[in-house]
Design an enzyme around this catalytic site. Structure first.
Site, PDB file in Angstrom:
ATOM      1  N   ASP A 120       0.810  -1.220   0.000  1.00 37.03           N
ATOM      2  CA  ASP A 120       0.000   0.000   0.000  1.00 37.03           C
ATOM      3  C   ASP A 120       0.844   1.271   0.000  1.00 37.03           C
ATOM      4  O   ASP A 120       2.016   1.269   0.393  1.00 37.03           O
ATOM      5  CB  ASP A 120      -0.897   0.036   1.241  1.00 37.03           C
ATOM      6  CG  ASP A 120      -2.056  -0.946   1.156  1.00 37.03           C
ATOM      7  OD1 ASP A 120      -2.069  -1.788   0.237  1.00 37.03           O
ATOM      8  OD2 ASP A 120      -2.939  -0.884   2.024  1.00 37.03           O
ATOM      9  N   HIS A 171      -6.113   3.281  -3.843  1.00 33.26           N
ATOM     10  CA  HIS A 171      -6.008   3.479  -2.398  1.00 33.26           C
ATOM     11  C   HIS A 171      -6.309   4.935  -2.025  1.00 33.26           C
ATOM     12  O   HIS A 171      -5.784   5.441  -1.035  1.00 33.26           O
ATOM     13  CB  HIS A 171      -4.605   3.079  -1.934  1.00 33.26           C
ATOM     14  CG  HIS A 171      -4.498   2.753  -0.477  1.00 33.26           C
ATOM     15  ND1 HIS A 171      -5.435   2.032   0.222  1.00 33.26           N
ATOM     16  CD2 HIS A 171      -3.521   3.059   0.435  1.00 33.26           C
ATOM     17  CE1 HIS A 171      -5.057   1.889   1.479  1.00 33.26           C
ATOM     18  NE2 HIS A 171      -3.903   2.514   1.639  1.00 33.26           N
ATOM     19  N   HIS A 175      -4.866   9.319   0.996  1.00 29.78           N
ATOM     20  CA  HIS A 175      -4.886   8.397   2.135  1.00 29.78           C
ATOM     21  C   HIS A 175      -5.646   8.974   3.329  1.00 29.78           C
ATOM     22  O   HIS A 175      -5.172   8.980   4.464  1.00 29.78           O
ATOM     23  CB  HIS A 175      -3.459   8.032   2.539  1.00 29.78           C
ATOM     24  CG  HIS A 175      -3.354   6.733   3.290  1.00 29.78           C
ATOM     25  ND1 HIS A 175      -3.630   6.618   4.643  1.00 29.78           N
ATOM     26  CD2 HIS A 175      -3.000   5.501   2.887  1.00 29.78           C
ATOM     27  CE1 HIS A 175      -3.437   5.370   5.034  1.00 29.78           C
ATOM     28  NE2 HIS A 175      -3.064   4.658   3.977  1.00 29.78           N
ATOM     29  N   HIS A 265       3.725  -2.392   3.046  1.00 31.75           N
ATOM     30  CA  HIS A 265       3.744  -1.043   2.482  1.00 31.75           C
ATOM     31  C   HIS A 265       5.029  -0.787   1.710  1.00 31.75           C
ATOM     32  O   HIS A 265       6.096  -1.276   2.102  1.00 31.75           O
ATOM     33  CB  HIS A 265       3.599   0.005   3.594  1.00 31.75           C
ATOM     34  CG  HIS A 265       2.299  -0.089   4.337  1.00 31.75           C
ATOM     35  ND1 HIS A 265       2.077  -1.031   5.321  1.00 31.75           N
ATOM     36  CD2 HIS A 265       1.157   0.642   4.237  1.00 31.75           C
ATOM     37  CE1 HIS A 265       0.840  -0.885   5.795  1.00 31.75           C
ATOM     38  NE2 HIS A 265       0.272   0.123   5.165  1.00 31.75           N
TER      39      HIS A 265
END
Length: 303
Positions: A120, A171, A175, A265
């Protein structure tokens, strides 16, 4: 008399044919509407009318002027008959709106020892290339849930991901914590990110992941409207806390099981531990017989 000069009888016939042709054309332009179906009728000559009927929708055949309210289509529609013959383009298949995200692979994938690796927050030119290098070394593909604000400045990395067979997911742009956003703001966060990905690699994302795993109804609805399925995770490496490479490796190996989806990540902070950890746990997972795979869309959507 020259051989190519028409006789009197032939000239009469020609004049008659011209007269009849002009009369027929005038009939088409000024009347005779009842024998030709209007756009959207059973003959399939145009888009189906909306709730208010053809006159309410204001739409005719592609490229034709708008329909007159409550009346027949404008005459120019008759002068462009080829548009009426074109088959209707089927609408894009969109996923159903879910009430919870997908957390693991289907049972058949689990039985064959498959797992999914996801990363991510990227792409980040400091860490994403190292992760891509390791995946390429072992012939493994993964899912990268990218943030639009990172993706827009690193489109070369998006193109590398796509070229090497990885899946690019959405995503959001910045964020955010989704439940704190208005619906229009959330639509912008998700929509802009899909636009950047599509512009870079030619196709929009088909998977969406909520930042922090904070889903709400609007996220499911907007994601589905944009053609995406919601994908969460089963095993969280918590690598964003920078706990140390060995701890990340231990968490992922300890949580490994058929059908699980692993969260790591490749951006959002110092991800050097994440890059190093991948080089350790990936060959160990493969040695244990696990197969790294990609999520597949539900059968109803697959084309």
């Amino acid at each position: 008399m020259k051989n190519d000069e028409p006789t009197v009888g032939r000239r009469v016939l020609l004049r008659s044919a011209v007269f009849l042709g002009v009369a027929a054309a005038a009939s088409l332009i000024t009347g005779g509407e009842s024998d030709t179906p209007a756009p959207g009728d059973a003959a399939g000559t145009g888009p189906a009318p909306g709730p208010g009927g053809a006159g309410a929708t204001g739409r005719g055949a592609p490229g034709a002027p708008a329909l007159r309210a409550g009346g027949p289509p404008p005459n120019s529609y008759r002068l462009n008959p080829m548009t009426a013959e074109a088959p209707a383009r089927p609408p894009a298949v969109k996923p159903a709106v879910r009430t919870r995200p997908i957390l693991e692979l289907p049972a058949e994938a689990s039985r064959s020892g498959q797992m999914v690796l996801t990363f991510d927050d990227g792409p980040d030119p400091r860490y994403t290339p190292g992760i891509l290098d390791t995946l390429a070394r072992y012939g493994v593909r993964a899912v990268f849930f990218v943030c639009g604000e990172m993706a827009t400045d690193n489109r070369d990395l998006l193109r590398r991901m796509a070229a090497e067979g990885h899946v690019i997911g959405n995503h959001t742009w910045t964020h955010p914590l989704i439940p704190t956003l208005t619906r229009p703001d959330l639509a912008g966060e998700i929509g802009r990110t899909s636009d950047v990905v599509e512009a870079a690699v030619g196709t929009a994302p088909q998977w969406f992941r909520a930042p922090y795993g904070a889903w709400n109804r609007a996220a499911f609805e907007i994601g589905a409207e944009l053609g995406m399925e919601p994908l969460a995770w089963t095993v969280d490496s918590l690598d964003w806390t920078e706990p140390g490479t060995s701890t990340i490796v231990s968490r992922i190996l300890g949580g490994a099981a058929p059908g699980v989806i692993v969260l790591s990540h490749d951006a959002g902070g110092n991800r050097s531990q994440s890059v190093e950890a991948l080089g350790t746990y990936l060959p160990r997972l493969l040695a244990k017989g696990y197969r790294m795979t990609l999520p597949t869309l539900p059968t109803a959507r697959a084309h």
